[in-house]
Enzyme design. Sequence first.
Site, PDB file in Angstrom:
ATOM      1  N   HIS A   5       0.816  -1.216   0.000  1.00 50.64           N
ATOM      2  CA  HIS A   5       0.000   0.000   0.000  1.00 50.64           C
ATOM      3  C   HIS A   5       0.851   1.268   0.000  1.00 50.64           C
ATOM      4  O   HIS A   5       1.838   1.353   0.704  1.00 50.64           O
ATOM      5  CB  HIS A   5      -0.893  -0.018   1.258  1.00 50.64           C
ATOM      6  CG  HIS A   5      -1.768   1.179   1.406  1.00 50.64           C
ATOM      7  ND1 HIS A   5      -1.757   1.971   2.528  1.00 50.64           N
ATOM      8  CD2 HIS A   5      -2.683   1.726   0.567  1.00 50.64           C
ATOM      9  CE1 HIS A   5      -2.637   2.946   2.373  1.00 50.64           C
ATOM     10  NE2 HIS A   5      -3.208   2.823   1.199  1.00 50.64           N
ATOM     11  N   HIS A  41       0.367  10.836  -1.822  1.00 46.15           N
ATOM     12  CA  HIS A  41      -0.904  10.615  -1.135  1.00 46.15           C
ATOM     13  C   HIS A  41      -1.331  11.860  -0.376  1.00 46.15           C
ATOM     14  O   HIS A  41      -2.419  12.377  -0.572  1.00 46.15           O
ATOM     15  CB  HIS A  41      -0.789   9.422  -0.170  1.00 46.15           C
ATOM     16  CG  HIS A  41      -2.101   9.015   0.418  1.00 46.15           C
ATOM     17  ND1 HIS A  41      -2.757   9.758   1.371  1.00 46.15           N
ATOM     18  CD2 HIS A  41      -2.901   7.936   0.178  1.00 46.15           C
ATOM     19  CE1 HIS A  41      -3.892   9.157   1.691  1.00 46.15           C
ATOM     20  NE2 HIS A  41      -4.004   8.055   0.979  1.00 46.15           N
TER      21      HIS A  41
END
Length: 276
Positions: A5, A41
């Site tokens: 991830h 992100h």
Amino acid sequence: WIMGHMVNAIYQIDEFVDLGANSIEVDVSFDDNAKPEYTYHGIPCDCRRWCTKWEYFNDFLKALRKATTPGDSKYHEKLVLVVFDLKTNSLYNYQAYDAGKKLAENLLQHYWNNGNNGGRAYIVLSIPNLAHYQLITGFKETLKNKGHPELMDKVGHDFSGNDNIDQVEKAYKKAGVTGHVWQSDGITNCIASFIRGLDRAKKAVKNRDSSNGYINKVYYWTVDKYATTREALDIGVDGIMTNYPDVIANVLNESAYKEKFRLATYDDNPWEAFKN
């Protein structure tokens, strides 16, 4: 598929694969003109992770190409699937087609090397908003216009917004998608998985296994604990996204799971529902 991830810095490709991942997820942020800009992100992100690692998107693509091109010194044979988590919520709906077009141009040049011995990994385009289905159209038409429609054989799709599964199916119909569908379900690791539960993931698995379902593969995110890993495997998911690939690898080696599951390789078709 053990899906690492938030792999947004180039050095993390090696790090996550070395921990056991055969797939990585990469965040892609866009500028105001719908051009992919950074692998980034941002805050907030998962607990116990730095949210702010980044590269320029095209630099990351070049490194990813090396990591997935046989014969390259940076090649990882087991890295076979890459999920691009497309942060399109910063865009207007009308920009989705353009985002797909520009994304395809970047991948064609910097990852697929214009169709000349580029990276070999399968790619999943993960879109957070059903209204942005035209990103798929823009991507597909651009590859066709550039003379490389065959590269769509390596591309799959995901809508990551945890929408109602019937609504997701409608969005795919609008985009003309008839296969190569991964369905994600999940929640940030900051919230205990039992609060969300596995009901929607179970519905996705049921759709995958039905004769008229649209889903080919189901993955669950973000799983960092042994108990949650076992729960996800018990309902029959195909992939687990995690911050700790070694945890998933350890569970797959447990006697209850090692007969039933194995790590996917390049020869496993990620667009075909697995039949026992």
